[in-house]
Design a protein around this motif. Structure first.
Motif, PDB file in Angstrom:
ATOM      1  N   ARG A  23       0.837  -1.204   0.000  1.00 44.57           N
ATOM      2  CA  ARG A  23       0.000   0.000   0.000  1.00 44.57           C
ATOM      3  C   ARG A  23       0.874   1.257   0.000  1.00 44.57           C
ATOM      4  N   THR A  24       1.976   1.197   0.730  1.00 52.15           N
ATOM      5  CA  THR A  24       2.914   2.323   0.771  1.00 52.15           C
ATOM      6  C   THR A  24       4.343   1.787   0.737  1.00 52.15           C
ATOM      7  N   ASP A  29       1.277   4.102  -2.918  1.00 47.35           N
ATOM      8  CA  ASP A  29       1.966   5.380  -2.730  1.00 47.35           C
ATOM      9  C   ASP A  29       3.426   5.114  -2.409  1.00 47.35           C
ATOM     10  N   ARG A  30       4.300   5.901  -3.012  1.00 51.31           N
ATOM     11  CA  ARG A  30       5.715   5.715  -2.733  1.00 51.31           C
ATOM     12  C   ARG A  30       6.424   7.065  -2.689  1.00 51.31           C
ATOM     13  N   ARG A  31       7.479   7.115  -1.893  1.00 51.21           N
ATOM     14  CA  ARG A  31       8.331   8.299  -1.800  1.00 51.21           C
ATOM     15  C   ARG A  31       9.787   7.839  -1.825  1.00 51.21           C
ATOM     16  N   HIS A  61       7.499  13.121  -5.917  1.00 48.48           N
ATOM     17  CA  HIS A  61       7.601  12.180  -4.806  1.00 48.48           C
ATOM     18  C   HIS A  61       9.054  11.851  -4.469  1.00 48.48           C
TER      19      HIS A  61
END
Length: 236
Positions: free
Chosen positions: A46-47, A73-75, A98
């Motif tokens: 999820r992340t 979601d990724r950063r 991101h």
């Protein structure tokens, strides 16, 4: 946001302890095995947060790999010395918003080339290896994942964006322009600014022209007024 001494010390100790116990964790060696393991980790993610020394510097570029997965979601955070290479390689990418580069002092643990944290529950670490050795991915437990994620969260707010939100942000990344902007906002004259910063008047006026263009101002006074409304400037 500055990390508190207790949190920073605890995080550093946890990550270092994990690095000292690489051999005790599950691992995968070789690019094919590493890619398959990462695919398994990311399939239901999820992340994800990725901390890497620089694009292409790790044995396997985790950020490049994660781009293939679009449902979470990724950063990504890179070490301070990677600013120029990040901008060159990733600045034009649609996901550049991101990606950030840590300020001085936000370096990854020296024993790691990169680390990927999935859902704050598992850490996939790439230890530093000789250039010609095959990559090895070490799977850390939830304690390590939480420690790395906590460090990431502390560094992220002050890290530099690859794609500035507006032209003033670009100006703020130059120490000289930052100081000229601050002095313009205080109403100083060109000559006084040049003298106090030990630069020629011509150089100073060239920077002021850049600043006026960035603020869409027709005069230095208008530029100073507009900049003075920016809380990032008046907070210096």
């Amino acid at each position: 946001m500055q990390p508190t001494p207790i949190t920073a010390a605890r995080t550093s100790t946890t990550v270092r302890a994990a690095a000292d116990r690489f051999a005790q964790y599950e691992s995968a060696t070789g690019r094919r095995a590493v890619s398959a393991t990462l695919a398994d980790l990311l399939r239901s993610a999820r992340t994800a947060v990725i901390w890497q020394r620089s694009p292409g510097a790790a044995a396997l570029d985790l950020w490049d790999f994660a781009l293939a997965w679009h449902d979470f979601d990724r950063r990504a955070l890179f070490d301070p010395e990677a600013l120029d290479s990040c901008r060159e390689l990733l600045g034009g990418h649609p996901l550049a918003e991101h990606v950030r580069v840590a300020e001085t002092g936000g370096e990854l643990d020296r024993q790691l080339d990169a680390v990927l944290v999935v859902d704050r529950r598992v850490a996939a670490m790439l230890p530093r290896t000789p250039e010609n050795d095959p990559p090895t991915l070490v799977i850390g437990d939830a304690v390590v994942a939480e420690a790395v994620a906590a460090a990431f969260d502390l560094v992220w707010p002050s890290a530099r964006c690859l794609r500035p939100a507006n032209p003033i942000d670009e100006m703020l990344e130059s120490n000289l322009k930052r100081e000229i902007i601050r002095r313009l906002a205080e109403g100083e004259k060109d000559e006084a600014i040049a003298r106090s910063l030990n630069v020629s008047l011509r150089t100073c006026r060239r920077h002021i022209a850049d600043i006026m263009s960035a603020t869409d101002a027709v005069s230095r006074f208008q530029a100073g007024f507009r900049i003075g409304q920016d809380t990032r400037v008046v907070a210096w």
